[in-house]
Design an enzyme around this catalytic site. Structure first.
Site, short mmCIF file in Angstrom:
data_model
loop_
_atom_site.label_atom_id
_atom_site.label_comp_id
_atom_site.label_asym_id
_atom_site.label_seq_id
_atom_site.Cartn_x
_atom_site.Cartn_y
_atom_site.Cartn_z
N CYS A 116 0.82 -1.22 0.00
CA CYS A 116 0.00 0.00 0.00
C CYS A 116 0.85 1.27 0.00
CB CYS A 116 -0.94 0.01 1.19
SG CYS A 116 -2.17 -1.30 1.07
N HIS A 256 -2.98 7.13 3.39
CA HIS A 256 -3.47 5.89 2.78
C HIS A 256 -4.81 5.52 3.43
CE1 HIS A 256 -3.82 1.92 1.28
NE2 HIS A 256 -3.57 1.35 2.44
N ASN A 286 -10.10 0.38 0.41
CA ASN A 286 -8.64 0.42 0.27
C ASN A 286 -8.26 -0.06 -1.13
OD1 ASN A 286 -5.90 0.00 0.37
ND2 ASN A 286 -5.91 -1.17 2.29
O1 UT7 Z 1 -3.57 -1.39 3.59
C1 UT7 Z 1 -2.91 -2.49 4.11
C2 UT7 Z 1 -2.85 -2.38 5.54
N1 UT7 Z 1 -4.02 -2.98 6.15
C3 UT7 Z 1 -4.55 -2.39 7.21
O2 UT7 Z 1 -4.17 -1.32 7.59
C4 UT7 Z 1 -5.62 -3.18 7.97
C5 UT7 Z 1 -5.40 -3.04 9.45
N2 UT7 Z 1 -6.34 -3.81 10.24
C6 UT7 Z 1 -7.65 -3.46 10.35
O3 UT7 Z 1 -8.10 -2.52 9.71
C7 UT7 Z 1 -8.51 -4.24 11.30
O4 UT7 Z 1 -7.71 -5.06 12.12
C8 UT7 Z 1 -9.60 -5.11 10.61
C9 UT7 Z 1 -10.62 -4.18 9.94
C10 UT7 Z 1 -8.96 -6.03 9.58
C11 UT7 Z 1 -10.33 -5.93 11.64
O5 UT7 Z 1 -10.87 -5.10 12.65
P1 UT7 Z 1 -10.60 -5.40 14.19
O6 UT7 Z 1 -11.28 -4.35 14.94
O7 UT7 Z 1 -9.11 -5.55 14.37
O8 UT7 Z 1 -11.38 -6.74 14.37
P2 UT7 Z 1 -10.83 -8.14 14.94
O9 UT7 Z 1 -10.07 -8.84 13.90
O10 UT7 Z 1 -10.21 -7.90 16.27
O11 UT7 Z 1 -12.19 -8.90 15.19
C12 UT7 Z 1 -13.12 -8.48 16.20
C13 UT7 Z 1 -14.35 -9.33 16.10
C14 UT7 Z 1 -14.05 -10.85 16.01
O12 UT7 Z 1 -15.09 -11.53 16.68
P3 UT7 Z 1 -14.84 -12.10 18.17
O13 UT7 Z 1 -13.63 -13.01 18.08
O14 UT7 Z 1 -14.58 -10.89 19.02
O15 UT7 Z 1 -16.12 -12.80 18.47
C15 UT7 Z 1 -14.18 -11.13 14.54
O16 UT7 Z 1 -14.52 -12.44 14.25
O17 UT7 Z 1 -15.06 -8.99 14.92
C16 UT7 Z 1 -15.30 -10.19 14.15
N3 UT7 Z 1 -15.29 -9.82 12.75
C17 UT7 Z 1 -16.39 -9.43 12.09
N4 UT7 Z 1 -17.67 -9.28 12.49
C18 UT7 Z 1 -18.55 -8.86 11.56
C19 UT7 Z 1 -14.22 -9.79 11.90
N5 UT7 Z 1 -14.63 -9.36 10.70
C20 UT7 Z 1 -15.97 -9.14 10.79
C21 UT7 Z 1 -16.94 -8.70 9.87
N6 UT7 Z 1 -18.22 -8.55 10.29
N7 UT7 Z 1 -16.65 -8.36 8.58
#
Ligand code: UT7
Length: 329
Positions: A116, A256, A286
């Site tokens: 990115c 970004h 993104n």
């Molecule tokens: O450009 C390249 C660089 N990339 C980035 O900068 C991405 C950086 N990371 C992020 O933006 C975030 O970490 C994500 C958007 C990928 C994920 O968000 P998060 O707040 O870190 O969520 P998480 O992975 O900690 O998941 C929290 C909860 C989980 O459920 P439990 O285990 O708490 O029950 C996930 O299973 O949210 C759940 N979850 C979802 N729920 C509904 C994960 N994805 C989804 C979804 N819809 N799409």
């Protein structure tokens, strides 16, 4: 003699027509608009649906539009860099395919993969070619068809990415505006958190890699989040400090667009008025190498000659950095 700098003298962008909404995604994986809006800040993203079309087709549209708008000849363009993680093919370079589609035959070009952070690396590279006098006109394209490497069964990753392209024309100037300074960084330790497992030479495609869904983006979101939220602000802060810039000197920050929470945290840490932090993630998600040039394209009417713009990115590699440019048109 005045210093030769590289000035952005034209910007164009392209977004495919197809709009993939959060509601449509909710039918594909277990997610919903509320989760995606609160955790990422994306409402919809564009998808290049037409069969047989790739980043070179989107790139050719924007490069041709620049050529027309500036009323220049394709043969005036000496360098074309295509920043992409989703090239048309592994080889030849998508830059060469765009050049062919735009009748650019007197120059040279190559692809640049810095995740990115591709566009900020591409812009810096092209600027250095211009500052050295090696070329006078260069084009830097960011073009991505992320939808081909997104796993639409992985709910944590599929809401994030979209397709799109944008490009800038860089020309030599001696009026003090243009590309001033950059801090570019990379640390390969981050590769384990964000990569594509198969399709390269250490794991060529096989039936098994396809069955294992290894040709899609693998991301450990939280680890990437932690790095991104620190590193974009660190690089920007260092760049501002070494150039004696304070928040009031900055006209706009162009970060970004990966996650609205990362964007807001970066703007806050730098003490910037939220109106100065440009955002379009809600509409396009993104688009990897295309996020920053798309922001330039959509917001160019706001910029005044001499405005201090900071471009900052973080991505796979890990790669990150920040650039200071003085708007030149
Ligand atoms: O450009 C390249 C660089 N990339 C980035 O900068 C991405 C950086 N990371 C992020 O933006 C975030 O970490 C994500 C958007 C990928 C994920 O968000 P998060 O707040 O870190 O969520 P998480 O992975 O900690 O998941 C929290 C909860 C989980 O459920 P439990 O285990 O708490 O029950 C996930 O299973 O949210 C759940 N979850 C979802 N729920 C509904 C994960 N994805 C989804 C979804 N819809 N799409």
């Amino acid at each position: 003699m005045a210093q030769i700098r590289a000035a952005i003298t034209a910007v164009e962008g392209f977004l495919p027509d197809y709009i993939l909404t959060n509601d449509e995604l909710s039918k594909m994986v277990d997610t919903n608009d509320e989760w995606i809006m609160t955790r990422i800040g994306i409402k919809e993203r564009r998808i290049l649906k037409e069969e047989g079309k790739g980043p070179s087709d989107m790139g050719a549209v924007v490069v041709n539009n620049i050529i027309k708008k500036k009323n220049i000849s394709p043969s005036d363009i000496e360098l074309i860099i295509c920043c992409t993680v989703t090239p048309d093919m592994l080889f030849p370079a998508t830059a060469n395919i765009i050049a062919d589609k735009c009748d650019i035959r007197n120059g040279f070009g190559f692809d640049l993969n810095a995740g990115c952070s591709g566009f900020i690396n591409g812009l810096t590279t092209a600027a250095k070619y211009i500052e050295s006098g090696f070329v006078k006109k260069a084009i830097v394209v960011g073009s991505e068809k992320m939808s081909v490497i997104v796993d639409y069964q992985d709910r944590a990753t599929c809401p994030i990415f979209g397709d799109g392209a944008a490009a800038v024309l860089l020309e030599a100037t001696e009026d003090g505006n243009g590309f001033i300074d950059a801090i570019l960084c990379a640390d390969g330790v981050g590769r384990e958190y964000l990569h594509q497992k198969a399709g390269g030479s250490i794991k060529p495609p096989t039936h098994q890699t396809i069955d294992n869904r290894e040709h899609y983006i693998y991301q450990e979101g939280q680890a990437v989040f932690k790095w991104a939220v620190t590193k974009m602000a660190d690089a920007t802060e260092e760049l501002m400090k070494r150039n004696n810039l304070v928040a009031d000197d900055i006209a706009y920050l162009l970060p970004h667009q990966a996650n609205l929470r990362i964007i807001n945290a970066t703007g806050n840490r730098l003490g910037l008025d939220p109106n100065k932090v440009l955002v379009n993630i809600e509409k396009y998600g993104n688009t990897t190498s295309a996020t920053i040039p798309l922001l330039l394209w959509e917001n160019q009417d706001k910029f005044k000659k001499g405005d201090n713009l900071i471009l900052t990115a973080f991505g796979a590699g890990f790669t990150w950095g920040a650039i200071w440019i003085k708007w030149a048109i």
